[in-house]
Scaffold this active site. Structure first.
Site, PDB file in Angstrom:
ATOM      1  CB  CYS A  64      -0.911  -0.017   1.232  1.00 28.35           C
ATOM      2  SG  CYS A  64      -1.886   1.474   1.410  1.00 28.35           S
ATOM      3  CB  CYS A  90      -0.541   2.473   4.050  1.00 31.27           C
ATOM      4  SG  CYS A  90      -2.059   1.838   3.380  1.00 31.27           S
ATOM      5  CG  ASP A  91       3.245   1.153   4.389  1.00 33.81           C
ATOM      6  OD1 ASP A  91       2.812   1.631   5.451  1.00 33.81           O
ATOM      7  OD2 ASP A  91       3.031  -0.012   4.027  1.00 33.81           O
TER       8      ASP A  91
END
Ligand code: NAP
Length: 342
Positions: A133, A136-137
């Site tokens: 992701c 997300c990261d």
């Protein structure tokens, strides 16, 4: 007992909920204990969902779908489904917190789960340089070198997003042509931070506590090489999330839930499936939403047929007996033999 329970909170689940709620079926939607909204929560800008000419962020789109479903009376449970008992007329759904919900019809819309490469050290380095992701990261890889594996829309979208942070983004693809859409490819190819490594697969991960590189294999020559890298984002597709219905519903060779023709009717009466769990081909937010409409309409028709059958039985009993030994419609269970006209 409810009329309908919907499992899943992606575009298919919420759209089914909007339709079922507007049909006065007061649906219960079981979302997730972790994150409501499905895969679009991991997406940045969605440019191809109709009605949003300027584009909309994935999480905003899902938030709007949820509000629309709730506005018409959808009740949402934030828990994970752990057990299903769906063979009989009463569909029973058990959640992680030990609650059991019952309904006459069930719509199964659990979406799909990210595929993993399956090579050595992948599990131990997950979250330590390996991610699924970018939204997300991605921010953890500011001024670092990252690789994205895959050649589809997800890979190219991730690469474009990651180029905001990373110093260099290398897309590693097993063939020499991308399957992503032309508009996305053009954008990525015009990005000076993105380069492409063709005909190459990642065959292993390097690093102790965190990823420091990958082992590559050339799919044409078979040659091996190593590439130093700080982060790897896997975007190699996803598989339908059907583990809860294995042995309960018929599946297709592609692993999706088998449905009758263009309907959402599964192999078990009263159970309907929608979204990525029935779609191995298109898997778009808009097609999932359309599939949710189909499931809600099919569930509505199924419930109406049950009610008609129950009413006919009551009418028959009233006509045939003077004792009035009948059951109120609301007490007649969907598909119950007692509710089936002779
Ligand atoms: P996908 O289209 O199935 O692409 C997966 C990619 O990973 C393919 O390029 C495939 O290679 C590669 N791959 C698969 N298994 C691999 C393995 N074991 N090792 C190395 N490479 C592997 O999946 P997706 O990109 O996640 O897209 C899924 C669906 O969502 C598609 O319908 C897509 O259009 C849609 N989507 C749309 C958007 C958007 O429009 N904004 C964004 C994301 C996704 P091959 O090409 O050789 O098969």
């Amino acid at each position: 007992m409810r009329d309908v329970i919907i499992i899943g909170s992606g575009p298919a689940g919420f759209t089914a909920a909007i339709y079922a709620a507007r049909a006065n079926l007061a649906p219960l939607l079981i979302a997730s204990s972790v994150e409501v909204g499905g895969e679009l929560m991991q997406t940045t800008e969605v440019e191809n969902f109709p009605g949003f000419p300027e584009g909309i962020m994935g999480p905003d789109l899902m938030d709007r779908m949820q509000k629309q479903a709730e506005k018409f009376g959808t009740e949402i449970v934030y828990d994970d489904v752990t057990g299903l008992d769906i063979a009989g007329p009463v569909k029973k759904v058990t959640t992680g917190e030990g609650q059991t919900f019952e309904a006459r019809a069930l719509i199964y819309a659990t979406g799909s789960a990210y595929r993993k490469l399956g090579c050595e050290r992948e599990t131990e380095l997950s979250g330590r340089g390996i991610s699924w992701c970018a939204t997300c990261d991605g921010a953890f890889f500011r001024d670092r070198r990252v690789a994205v594996i895959g050649g589809g829309d997800s890979a190219i979208e991730e690469a474009t997003f990651l180029s905001r942070f990373a110093s260099r983004v290398t897309v590693i693809h097993r063939r020499d042509a991308l399957r992503a859409s032309a508009a996305m490819i053009e954008r990525a190819q015009a990005d000076p931070k993105i380069d492409f490594r063709w005909n190459t697969v990642v065959s292993g991960f390097l690093g102790d506590q965190k990823v420091t590189g990958v082992t590559l294999t050339d799919t044409v020559t078979g040659a091996s090489s190593e590439m130093p890298i700080d982060g790897v984002f896997e975007a190699i597709g996803s598989d339908p999330r059907t583990h809860l219905v294995h042995g309960l519903l018929e599946l297709t060779a592609a692993g999706t839930i088998a449905v009758e023709g263009r309907s959402s009717r599964t192999s078990v009466p009263g159970v309907f499936a929608a979204g990525d769990v029935v779609d191995a081909t298109y898997r778009q937010a808009a097609t999932a939403a359309g599939s949710g409409v189909v499931a809600a309409l099919d569930a509505q028709a199924y419930l109406a047929e049950l009610d008609d059958a129950a009413n006919a039985q009551i009418g028959q009993a009233d006509g045939n007996t003077a004792t009035g030994n009948t059951q109120p419609v609301s007490d007649v269970v969907a598909g119950d033999k007692a509710a089936t006209p002779a």
